[in-house]
Design a protein around this motif. Structure first.
Motif, PDB file in Angstrom:
ATOM      1  N   MET A 272       0.908  -0.848   0.063  1.00 23.65           N
ATOM      2  CA  MET A 272      -0.020   0.075   0.072  1.00 23.65           C
ATOM      3  C   MET A 272       0.921   1.260   0.063  1.00 23.65           C
ATOM      4  SD  MET A 272      -2.761   1.364   2.851  1.00 23.65           S
ATOM      5  CE  MET A 272      -3.369  -0.195   3.098  1.00 23.65           C
ATOM      6  N   ASP A 273       0.533   2.227  -0.857  1.00 23.61           N
ATOM      7  CA  ASP A 273       1.404   3.279  -0.826  1.00 23.61           C
ATOM      8  C   ASP A 273       1.244   4.294   0.379  1.00 23.61           C
ATOM      9  OD1 ASP A 273       2.474   5.585  -3.179  1.00 23.61           O
ATOM     10  OD2 ASP A 273       1.377   6.682  -1.718  1.00 23.61           O
ATOM     11  N   GLU A 274       2.271   4.912   0.779  1.00 28.12           N
ATOM     12  CA  GLU A 274       2.428   5.627   1.979  1.00 28.12           C
ATOM     13  C   GLU A 274       1.230   6.712   2.152  1.00 28.12           C
ATOM     14  OE1 GLU A 274       5.803   7.949   4.743  1.00 28.12           O
ATOM     15  OE2 GLU A 274       6.432   7.030   2.920  1.00 28.12           O
ATOM     16  N   ARG A 275       1.075   7.359   0.991  1.00 26.30           N
ATOM     17  CA  ARG A 275       0.194   8.512   1.044  1.00 26.30           C
ATOM     18  C   ARG A 275      -1.442   7.843   1.316  1.00 26.30           C
ATOM     19  NH1 ARG A 275       1.607  10.907  -4.415  1.00 26.30           N
ATOM     20  NH2 ARG A 275       2.063   8.669  -4.876  1.00 26.30           N
ATOM     21  N   LEU A 276      -1.466   6.642   0.757  1.00 24.69           N
ATOM     22  CA  LEU A 276      -2.843   5.978   0.985  1.00 24.69           C
ATOM     23  C   LEU A 276      -2.966   5.535   2.438  1.00 24.69           C
ATOM     24  CD1 LEU A 276      -5.503   4.638   0.312  1.00 24.69           C
ATOM     25  CD2 LEU A 276      -4.412   2.743  -0.558  1.00 24.69           C
ATOM     26  N   GLN A 277      -1.885   5.083   3.091  1.00 26.21           N
ATOM     27  CA  GLN A 277      -1.844   4.740   4.497  1.00 26.21           C
ATOM     28  C   GLN A 277      -2.133   6.204   5.430  1.00 26.21           C
ATOM     29  OE1 GLN A 277       2.197   3.049   4.595  1.00 26.21           O
ATOM     30  NE2 GLN A 277       1.244   1.012   5.015  1.00 26.21           N
ATOM     31  N   ARG A 278      -1.397   7.021   4.901  1.00 27.10           N
ATOM     32  CA  ARG A 278      -1.749   8.418   5.857  1.00 27.10           C
ATOM     33  C   ARG A 278      -3.099   8.825   5.864  1.00 27.10           C
ATOM     34  NH1 ARG A 278       3.761  12.179   4.896  1.00 27.10           N
ATOM     35  NH2 ARG A 278       5.361  10.448   5.864  1.00 27.10           N
ATOM     36  N   THR A 279      -3.579   8.908   4.462  1.00 28.56           N
ATOM     37  CA  THR A 279      -5.044   9.235   4.405  1.00 28.56           C
ATOM     38  C   THR A 279      -5.930   8.291   5.331  1.00 28.56           C
ATOM     39  OG1 THR A 279      -4.526   9.943   2.178  1.00 28.56           O
ATOM     40  CG2 THR A 279      -7.154   9.735   2.628  1.00 28.56           C
ATOM     41  N   ALA A 280      -5.578   6.862   5.101  1.00 21.54           N
ATOM     42  CA  ALA A 280      -6.574   6.032   5.998  1.00 21.54           C
ATOM     43  C   ALA A 280      -6.351   6.370   7.602  1.00 21.54           C
ATOM     44  CB  ALA A 280      -5.948   4.472   5.683  1.00 21.54           C
ATOM     45  N   ALA A 281      -5.187   6.515   7.872  1.00 25.05           N
ATOM     46  CA  ALA A 281      -4.800   7.265   9.440  1.00 25.05           C
ATOM     47  C   ALA A 281      -5.496   8.488   9.565  1.00 25.05           C
ATOM     48  CB  ALA A 281      -3.535   7.459   9.563  1.00 25.05           C
ATOM     49  N   ALA A 282      -5.621   9.552   8.740  1.00 26.13           N
ATOM     50  CA  ALA A 282      -6.336  10.897   8.792  1.00 26.13           C
ATOM     51  C   ALA A 282      -7.716  10.367   8.889  1.00 26.13           C
ATOM     52  CB  ALA A 282      -5.999  11.569   7.882  1.00 26.13           C
ATOM     53  N   THR A 283      -8.271   9.505   8.266  1.00 27.68           N
ATOM     54  CA  THR A 283      -9.768   9.050   8.462  1.00 27.68           C
ATOM     55  C   THR A 283      -9.989   8.642   9.820  1.00 27.68           C
ATOM     56  OG1 THR A 283      -9.582   8.691   5.976  1.00 27.68           O
ATOM     57  CG2 THR A 283     -11.530   7.540   7.313  1.00 27.68           C
ATOM     58  N   LYS A 284      -9.300   7.823  10.164  1.00 22.58           N
ATOM     59  CA  LYS A 284      -9.237   7.333  11.697  1.00 22.58           C
ATOM     60  C   LYS A 284      -9.369   8.348  12.768  1.00 22.58           C
ATOM     61  CE  LYS A 284      -7.178   2.814  10.948  1.00 22.58           C
ATOM     62  NZ  LYS A 284      -6.279   1.785  11.018  1.00 22.58           N
ATOM     63  N   THR A 285      -8.063   9.466  12.674  1.00 21.02           N
ATOM     64  CA  THR A 285      -8.198  10.489  13.337  1.00 21.02           C
ATOM     65  C   THR A 285      -9.321  11.363  13.394  1.00 21.02           C
ATOM     66  OG1 THR A 285      -5.723  10.524  13.274  1.00 21.02           O
ATOM     67  CG2 THR A 285      -6.740  12.591  13.857  1.00 21.02           C
ATOM     68  N   ALA A 286     -10.192  11.456  12.337  1.00 20.63           N
ATOM     69  CA  ALA A 286     -11.205  12.206  12.291  1.00 20.63           C
ATOM     70  C   ALA A 286     -12.511  11.687  12.705  1.00 20.63           C
ATOM     71  CB  ALA A 286     -11.477  12.718  10.812  1.00 20.63           C
ATOM     72  N   GLY A 287     -12.025  10.156  13.177  1.00 22.32           N
ATOM     73  CA  GLY A 287     -13.355   9.445  14.064  1.00 22.32           C
ATOM     74  C   GLY A 287     -14.243   8.807  12.814  1.00 22.32           C
TER      75      GLY A 287
END
Length: 159
Positions: A1-16
């Motif tokens: 998985m691309d690092e930018r996709l991983q970071r976007t998924a993490a931001a999604t979790k952070t946003a709840g």
């Protein structure tokens, strides 16, 4: 998985949220690798904004008009739904085609729960189509993860 996709998924979790729907040109590119042709602005052949559907688990889908079809092939999204936005030989109902592509994506990914969006580019029509129980603002969490550049982004910046 691309690092930018991983970071976007993490931001999604952070946003709840369970899912993110990205609708700005730069966020779609960041999250999926899809580079939209923006030289003349949004395409008059699009029924709605190009949309990236990204799950908190890294699932990644893309909805784009057929005028973006060759560019969409550079994306790591899977699935990719390309709807008919232009035809030279007959009229095309771009809005209906866009809506069908979004509904198909929603069903394919089993989109549900809380959905993180970019309020500045997320349309009311798209909100009606997804019928999410709750939407949350993804702007700040996404801005924070994008502030630190990946190795790939640093190479591109030097170029």
């Amino acid at each position: 998985m691309d690092e930018r996709l991983q970071r976007t998924a993490a931001a999604t979790k952070t946003a709840g949220a369970d899912w993110a729907i990205l609708t700005s040109f730069d966020s779609v590119c960041y999250g999926t690798g899809h580079v939209a042709p923006i030289e003349a602005g949004a395409s008059p052949f699009a029924g709605g904004p190009t949309a990236a559907f990204i799950g908190a688990d890294g699932t990644c889908g893309l909805v784009a008009a057929n005028v973006d079809a060759t560019v969409a092939k550079t994306s790591w999204a899977d699935p990719i739904f390309i709807y008919e936005g232009f035809a030279f030989d007959r009229p095309v109902d771009v809005v209906a085609n866009y809506e069908q592509a979004v509904r198909t994506m929603q069903m394919r990914l089993a989109l549900g729960g809380a959905v993180a969006v970019e309020p500045a580019t997320f349309t009311d029509r798209l909100a009606e189509l997804i019928k999410s129980v709750r939407t949350v603002d993804l702007t700040e969490p996404l801005r924070r993860v994008r502030a630190t550049k990946t190795d790939h982004e640093r190479v591109l910046m030097k170029r």
